[in-house]
Design an enzyme around this catalytic site. Structure first.
Site, PDB file in Angstrom:
ATOM      1  N   GLU A 129       4.739   7.022  -4.495  1.00 16.66           N
ATOM      2  CA  GLU A 129       5.673   6.290  -3.636  1.00 16.66           C
ATOM      3  C   GLU A 129       6.305   5.090  -4.342  1.00 16.66           C
ATOM      4  O   GLU A 129       6.999   4.299  -3.716  1.00 16.66           O
ATOM      5  CB  GLU A 129       4.976   5.842  -2.348  1.00 16.66           C
ATOM      6  CG  GLU A 129       4.629   7.005  -1.441  1.00 16.66           C
ATOM      7  CD  GLU A 129       4.100   6.560  -0.091  1.00 16.66           C
ATOM      8  OE1 GLU A 129       4.293   5.373   0.272  1.00 16.66           O
ATOM      9  OE2 GLU A 129       3.491   7.374   0.609  1.00 16.66           O
ATOM     10  N   GLU A 178       0.848  -1.181   0.000  1.00 14.79           N
ATOM     11  CA  GLU A 178       0.000   0.000   0.000  1.00 14.79           C
ATOM     12  C   GLU A 178       0.893   1.243   0.000  1.00 14.79           C
ATOM     13  O   GLU A 178       0.696   2.169   0.755  1.00 14.79           O
ATOM     14  CB  GLU A 178      -0.948  -0.051   1.211  1.00 14.79           C
ATOM     15  CG  GLU A 178      -2.019   0.997   1.235  1.00 14.79           C
ATOM     16  CD  GLU A 178      -1.809   1.963   2.391  1.00 14.79           C
ATOM     17  OE1 GLU A 178      -2.782   2.258   3.076  1.00 14.79           O
ATOM     18  OE2 GLU A 178      -0.661   2.423   2.598  1.00 14.79           O
TER      19      GLU A 178
END
Length: 345
Positions: free
Chosen positions: A176, A167
């Site tokens: 990310e 995640e």
């Protein structure tokens, strides 16, 4: 006194001086941190998390968003529910981005026999090890202080994993590094037809008029002076904003900007042409974007503007220049994404 003249733009020499100044600032900061670290290592007796020097390092090394993320109960409940529904019973799982070890522990609770959880931040990896041990999962979870693309089957991992869970997403989904991380894990670390979390995701967005919002990442004049030179350090591409906290007008309906199938798509840098129908006349300053992420098992997480309780903000993508648009027209934009960045042209 001779009249003041205004330069038309930065020269090559000015650009070089600015870049060198940036490198000197970086070198000074690294030198300061290295000196402080050396002093602590020279006298480690009594070192603890309460040591002022350590607290300074830790504040820089542990992003503040970890606290907001862990207190996001909607997120936590969604992940727990999805893992209960999709984790292969008795299987081995790779968790990319351990953080505090939360997903790894949820995966074991959901039925995984063993979880290998990798964390690139060595300080957070140690936090995860201690949390995992404290919660009684030390035998079932191995925390590895490295990036997932540094793992290899037969070295850190005993075999290919039955599932990959991760995640590592920002307000704009990809910031990310979830695309390259999943791309590598799928190719090198996951069994054929292995389980993925998330399974799919899509980006949605709409046009907004909000000079206040775009001015969070640009400047022209202040106090009667041109200070736009600072824009050399503005964030390139998308940046986070909590839309409802800034004055704005929505000028279009929401549309799908992009979609990603984490099990099937190439997940490389790409782009597409967007055609956005304008429903209200105004000045288009930016595109605001958010994600809908299918975790699996019928569970979806989203950070849409109306979901004000989500710890994730929305992503703002300023247009290169504001555009005047009339109701009933269609604004065509080119959306591009790299491994970690969304941008418009």
């Amino acid at each position: 006194m001779p009249p003041l003249t205004r330069a038309t733009g930065p020269t090559v020499e000015a650009e070089t001086r600015l870049a060198l100044a940036g490198l000197r600032a970086r070198a000074q900061e690294l030198s300061r941190v290295a000196d402080a670290t050396a002093r602590v290592l020279a006298a480690p007796d009594g070192l603890s998390v309460a040591t002022p020097a350590f607290r300074e390092f830790a504040h820089a090394a542990v992003p503040r968003w970890h606290f907001a993320m862990l207190n996001d109960h909607e997120r936590n409940d969604a992940l727990a529910t999805a893992l209960e529904r999709i984790v292969p019973q008795g299987g081995t799982v790779l968790d990319i981005g351990a953080g505090t070890g939360l997903l790894a522990m949820m995966a074991v609770r959901a039925g995984a026999a063993h979880v290998y959880s990798c964390e690139a931040n060595p300080l957070m990896a140690e936090v995860a090890r201690q949390v995992v041990a404290q919660e009684g999962f030390a035998e079932q979870i191995t925390v590895l202080a490295c990036r997932s693309d540094e793992l290899a089957v037969g070295r850190e991992l005993p075999r290919r994993m039955d599932a990959v869970i991760s995640e590592i997403v920002d307000c704009g989904l990809i910031g990310e590094g979830i695309l390259p991380s999943i791309r590598h894990a799928r190719r090198e670390l996951l069994v054929a037809d292995g389980v993925m979390l998330p399974r799919r995701a899509r980006l949605l967005g709409m046009l907004v008029q909000s000079e206040n919002a775009v001015n969070l990442n640009r400047v022209t004049r202040a106090g009667g002076f041109d200070v736009s030179r600072l824009n050399a350090f503005a964030t390139a591409g998308h940046f986070p904003i909590r839309l409802h906290t800034w004055p704005h007008r929505v000028l279009s309906d929401q549309v799908e900007l992009a979609s990603f199938d984490f099990a099937e798509d190439p997940l490389g840098p790409d782009g597409r042409k967007l055609a956005l129908p304008v429903h209200s006349s105004g000045t288009v300053h930016a595109l605001v974007a958010w994600f809908e992420m299918e975790l699996g098992g019928g569970v979806t997480l989203r950070n849409s503007p109306e979901n004000v309780g989500s710890h994730w903000m929305q992503a703002l993508l300023p247009l290169p220049e504001p555009v005047e648009a009339e109701a009933g027209s269609t604004l065509v934009l080119d959306l591009a994404w790299s491994d970690t960045l969304l941008s418009l042209s």
